[in-house]
Design an enzyme around this catalytic site. Structure first.
Site, PDB file in Angstrom:
ATOM      1  N   GLU A   1      47.258  43.954  49.970  1.00  0.00           N
ATOM      2  CA  GLU A   1      45.874  43.492  49.826  1.00  0.00           C
ATOM      3  C   GLU A   1      45.156  43.721  51.144  1.00  0.00           C
ATOM      4  O   GLU A   1      45.735  43.548  52.221  1.00  0.00           O
ATOM      5  CB  GLU A   1      45.830  42.005  49.467  1.00  0.00           C
ATOM      6  CG  GLU A   1      44.397  41.471  49.417  1.00  0.00           C
ATOM      7  CD  GLU A   1      44.242  40.144  48.718  1.00  0.00           C
ATOM      8  OE1 GLU A   1      45.232  39.394  48.654  1.00  0.00           O
ATOM      9  OE2 GLU A   1      43.126  39.859  48.250  1.00  0.00           O
TER      10      GLU A   1
ATOM     11  N   CYS B   1      43.159  38.283  45.549  1.00  0.00           N
ATOM     12  CA  CYS B   1      41.810  37.786  45.233  1.00  0.00           C
ATOM     13  C   CYS B   1      40.748  38.858  45.435  1.00  0.00           C
ATOM     14  O   CYS B   1      39.657  38.765  44.881  1.00  0.00           O
ATOM     15  CB  CYS B   1      41.481  36.591  46.113  1.00  0.00           C
ATOM     16  SG  CYS B   1      42.475  35.153  45.743  1.00  0.00           S
TER      17      CYS B   1
ATOM     18  N   ASN C   1      43.902  38.679  38.332  1.00  0.00           N
ATOM     19  CA  ASN C   1      44.820  38.261  39.395  1.00  0.00           C
ATOM     20  C   ASN C   1      45.225  36.815  39.174  1.00  0.00           C
ATOM     21  O   ASN C   1      46.157  36.550  38.428  1.00  0.00           O
ATOM     22  CB  ASN C   1      44.158  38.459  40.766  1.00  0.00           C
ATOM     23  CG  ASN C   1      45.012  37.941  41.905  1.00  0.00           C
ATOM     24  OD1 ASN C   1      46.212  38.187  41.922  1.00  0.00           O
ATOM     25  ND2 ASN C   1      44.428  37.206  42.832  1.00  0.00           N
ATOM     26  N   GLU C   2      44.501  35.879  39.777  1.00  0.00           N
ATOM     27  CA  GLU C   2      44.886  34.465  39.626  1.00  0.00           C
ATOM     28  C   GLU C   2      43.899  33.774  38.701  1.00  0.00           C
ATOM     29  O   GLU C   2      43.288  32.780  39.066  1.00  0.00           O
ATOM     30  CB  GLU C   2      44.909  33.794  41.002  1.00  0.00           C
ATOM     31  CG  GLU C   2      46.128  34.170  41.814  1.00  0.00           C
ATOM     32  CD  GLU C   2      46.225  33.417  43.133  1.00  0.00           C
ATOM     33  OE1 GLU C   2      45.206  32.870  43.591  1.00  0.00           O
ATOM     34  OE2 GLU C   2      47.331  33.403  43.700  1.00  0.00           O
TER      35      GLU C   2
HETATM   36  O1  AHR Z   1      47.964  36.569  49.370  1.00  0.00           O
HETATM   37  C1  AHR Z   1      46.763  35.954  49.677  1.00  0.00           C
HETATM   38  C2  AHR Z   1      46.077  35.432  48.443  1.00  0.00           C
HETATM   39  O2  AHR Z   1      46.833  34.446  47.842  1.00  0.00           O
HETATM   40  C3  AHR Z   1      45.875  36.432  47.351  1.00  0.00           C
HETATM   41  O3  AHR Z   1      44.749  37.180  47.539  1.00  0.00           O
HETATM   42  C4  AHR Z   1      45.734  35.585  46.143  1.00  0.00           C
HETATM   43  O4  AHR Z   1      46.119  36.236  44.977  1.00  0.00           O
HETATM   44  C5  AHR Z   1      46.530  34.359  46.474  1.00  0.00           C
HETATM   45  O5  AHR Z   1      45.818  33.206  46.261  1.00  0.00           O
END
Ligand code: AHR
Length: 672
Positions: A61, A260, A391-392
């Site tokens: 990321e 994220c 993602n989340e």
């Molecule tokens: O790894 C950091 C963040 O943690 C990521 O972007 C997210 O998916 C999680 O909350």
């Protein structure tokens, strides 16, 4: 409580002598006299369970300056003057903007706002040819290496008067010149100029200094500086040392671009892969969502240039032998931020993005998106097999949208496996709801995230033992032990965290029939530019190192094996009884048995392992990662403080008799 066979015995030397073992354990504490004596059995019968080639992978990321300022080797920050404050990163040390008389010159940013992504350029008016200077500060400075070559490129157009020379220098904090070149602008129209130079001294915090000869106005854009020596020598490529650290992990997959960052804090600022391919100049920059996410680590100068875009991610995956695993937004902005939702009747472009991405990765060169890939230099398909949706995300809004994506993807590309998500937490309402719904939908692979204390990892090695064997497979997509609290700036990549993860990972491997993919997160962090810690790899502008957690990941991934075996003590799996965890696999390619053992206790453990009715003979390769100090960490000064030691051990009478040091992760490779 100890099981009956775990006898507490005395001085380890006596035990070693008694067993006739030639094991010379590294890092053994002379003061640690407690030994559990344990008899284990590796059953060589085929369990029928394969270790997926994707089992141990990488989560990438663009957080902590992992892309711009990190993996992407561009050294000029805000090269195209597109940041919200378009002069960010640029300074005019000899020009007082408040007093016309004190100006040796002035730089203004022209917003021409036409079509495309690159809306701005710099107009430099030079009044004093000796005095006007522009500085670019780089990403927390620029790292340059003695003797290394650097490639400059910039676009320029002579606007008024006659600027005859652009003098480009790399200088240190005392303005000492470390390398330089000149460009002779000769055109009123936009033209790209290239030049190279060598640097005379290594410097972590160099700057780029640009001086102009002549008088008049000149326009500049896409001012870019790269080291020549990038990964695979690719022009304007990736930082070699960082990719090497990734390649050394032998990753089964590369998940990108997050995290994220996929979702965006608002929908308008979500990651849109189509804006990250094609000519670099045409890739529209975007504020990085980690820019001001954490008040305690603000980074207002953190943007995404997308020089590292989807093509480069696919190429990187291919380079390091990893399956590409892109994750796309599903029409929901980060639910920790705005949680903006695309109405269901407006979801179509998002779904189309997913379908087009598959075409971009795998389509024939005659398809619209396959052609784009081909024109970027890769006519062959990338053979992408996975795609992640969301993602989340959590709640009914996610499930509703996921179903639309699933229907569209499966009807056109039934062969692509879809990764769905169970939200940000490893338990609780969101998690339960997500899993329940996804099971009903026969989802293929569900992503789980856990950022938890080290103890949680030690206590959850049996997490997947009770998972439904007929349900979706698991992608342990983001996990890391947090020594203080989730994303606390005080978190450390210490040995306690890494050891606890190693213990937990025995449970991932033991459940390889359910767990298909796993990755530590986040992956990378710039020493000065980070927002989130802990992270697996740390770097500054010159150096990089793998943390203790990295070493654990690497040990697993380079000893993954192909087929799961059972290892037990009195018929019971080892999930932390008296601090002992174990897993065993066969490597069908090398015909070896690979045993991974983690001892989280403060005492040594004598393990005597037999192999069913087989009596293997010969040498055993032993890889030991052990530290007495649970707070031990790797660092720029001591990058291999926590790193494994290799040695050879002789098998005797078909038995592996080995002494596990306290607080150790040990891997044995036995020829069978
Ligand atoms: O790894 C950091 C963040 O943690 C990521 O972007 C997210 O998916 C999680 O909350």
């Amino acid at each position: 409580m100890r099981t009956p066979c775990q006898n507490l015995v005395v001085v380890w030397v006596l035990i070693v002598g008694f067993l006739g073992c030639k094991d010379q354990v590294t890092n053994t504490s002379e003061t640690s006299t407690t030994i559990f004596n344990r008899d284990l059995v590796v059953d060589l019968k085929d369990t029928g369970i394969k270790i997926q080639p994707t089992m141990y992978g990488i989560f990438f990321e663009d957080i902590n300056f992992a892309a711009d300022g990190g993996l992407y080797a561009e050294m000029i920050k805000n090269r195209s003057f597109e940041f919200t404050l378009p002069k960010t990163g640029w300074m005019e040390p000899n020009s007082d903007r408040h007093s016309y008389n004190n100006q040796s010159g002035i730089m203004s940013v022209v917003k021409y706002g036409g079509e495309g992504a690159n809306h701005n350029f710099a107009r430099v008016e030079v009044k004093d040819p000796q005095g006007y200077v522009l500085i670019n500060e780089g990403f927390r400075g620029m790292g340059v290496h003695e003797g290394a070559q650097y490639d400059l490129s910039l676009k320029a157009a002579k606007h008024l008067g006659d600027i005859t020379k652009i003098h480009f220098q790399i200088v240190d904090s005392l303005d000492q010149v470390l390398g330089e070149t000149t460009i002779l602008p000769d055109n009123k129209d936009w033209k790209t100029y290239n030049a190279s130079f060598t640097v005379s001294k290594t410097e972590m915090k160099a700057k780029a200094k640009i001086t102009f000869q002549g008088k008049g106005e000149i326009d500049m854009d896409m001012v870019s500086l790269f080291p020549k020596d990038t990964w695979k020598g690719r022009e304007k490529g990736l930082r070699k040392d960082l990719v090497q650290l990734l390649a050394d992990l032998n990753p089964g997959f590369l998940r990108f671009p997050g995290g994220c960052i996929v979702e965006g804090r608002t929908l308008a600022r979500r990651y849109q892969w189509k804006k990250t391919v094609g000519d670099i100049e045409d890739r529209e920059i975007l504020i990085n969502r980690w820019n001001t996410e954490f008040a305690h680590r603000p980074a207002p100068d953190y943007y995404q240039s997308f020089g590292l875009g989807f093509f480069e991610y696919f190429q990187l995956s291919e380079d390091i032998g990893a399956q590409p695993l892109p994750i796309l937004g599903c029409g929901i902005a980060c639910q920790f931020n705005t949680g903006e939702l695309v109405p269901m009747n407006q979801l179509e472009p998002y779904v189309q993005d997913a379908l087009d991405l598959i075409e971009f990765a795998n389509g024939d060169v005659n398809t619209a998106w396959g052609k784009v890939r081909s024109e970027m230099g890769h006519p062959e398909p990338f053979n992408m097999k996975f795609i992640g949706i969301g993602n989340e995300q959590w709640g009914p809004a996610y499930i509703e949208r996921y179903m639309v994506f699933e229907q569209a993807i499966k009807s056109k590309y039934p062969e692509i496996a879809i990764v769905s998500g169970s939200g940000p937490f490893p338990d609780g309402d969101y998690f339960e709801y997500g899993w329940d719904q996804l099971k009903k939908l026969n989802a293929e692979i569900v992503d789980e995230h856990y950022y938890r204390p080290p103890q949680w990892f030690r206590e959850n090695a049996d997490r997947y033992d009770s998972y439904d064997r007929t349900g979706p497979k698991v992608f342990a997509g983001e996990y890391a032990a947090q020594s203080v609290a989730i994303a606390s700036p005080e978190n450390k990549n210490n040995w306690e965290c890494a050891l606890s993860e190693a213990a937990f990972m025995t449970g991932l491997e033991r459940n390889a029939d359910v767990v298909y993919l796993t990755s530590y997160a986040p992956l990378m962090a710039h020493e000065e530019g980070w927002q989130w810690t802990p992270d697996m790899i740390w770097f500054n502008n010159l150096q990089s190192f793998g943390t203790a957690n990295y070493q654990v990941q690497k040990m697993y991934a380079t000893n993954a094996g192909t087929d799961l075996l059972s290892i037990s003590e009195n018929g019971e799996k080892l999930i932390g009884q008296d601090g002992l965890y174990a897993t065993a696999v066969k490597d069908a390619y090398t015909n070896e048995i690979i045993i991974k053992m983690v001892n989280t206790s403060e005492g040594q453990q004598q393990v005597n392992i037999v192999f069913g009715n087989k009596s293997p003979k010969g040498e055993v390769e032993v890889l030991t990662l052990a530290m007495e100090d649970l707070q031990a960490e790797n660092s720029f000064a001591d990058p291999f403080k926590v790193s494994p030691k290799k040695r050879i051990l002789e098998l005797e009478e078909g038995k592996l008799a080995a002494l596990l040091p306290p607080q150790a992760f040990v891997i044995y490779r036995v020829n069978i």
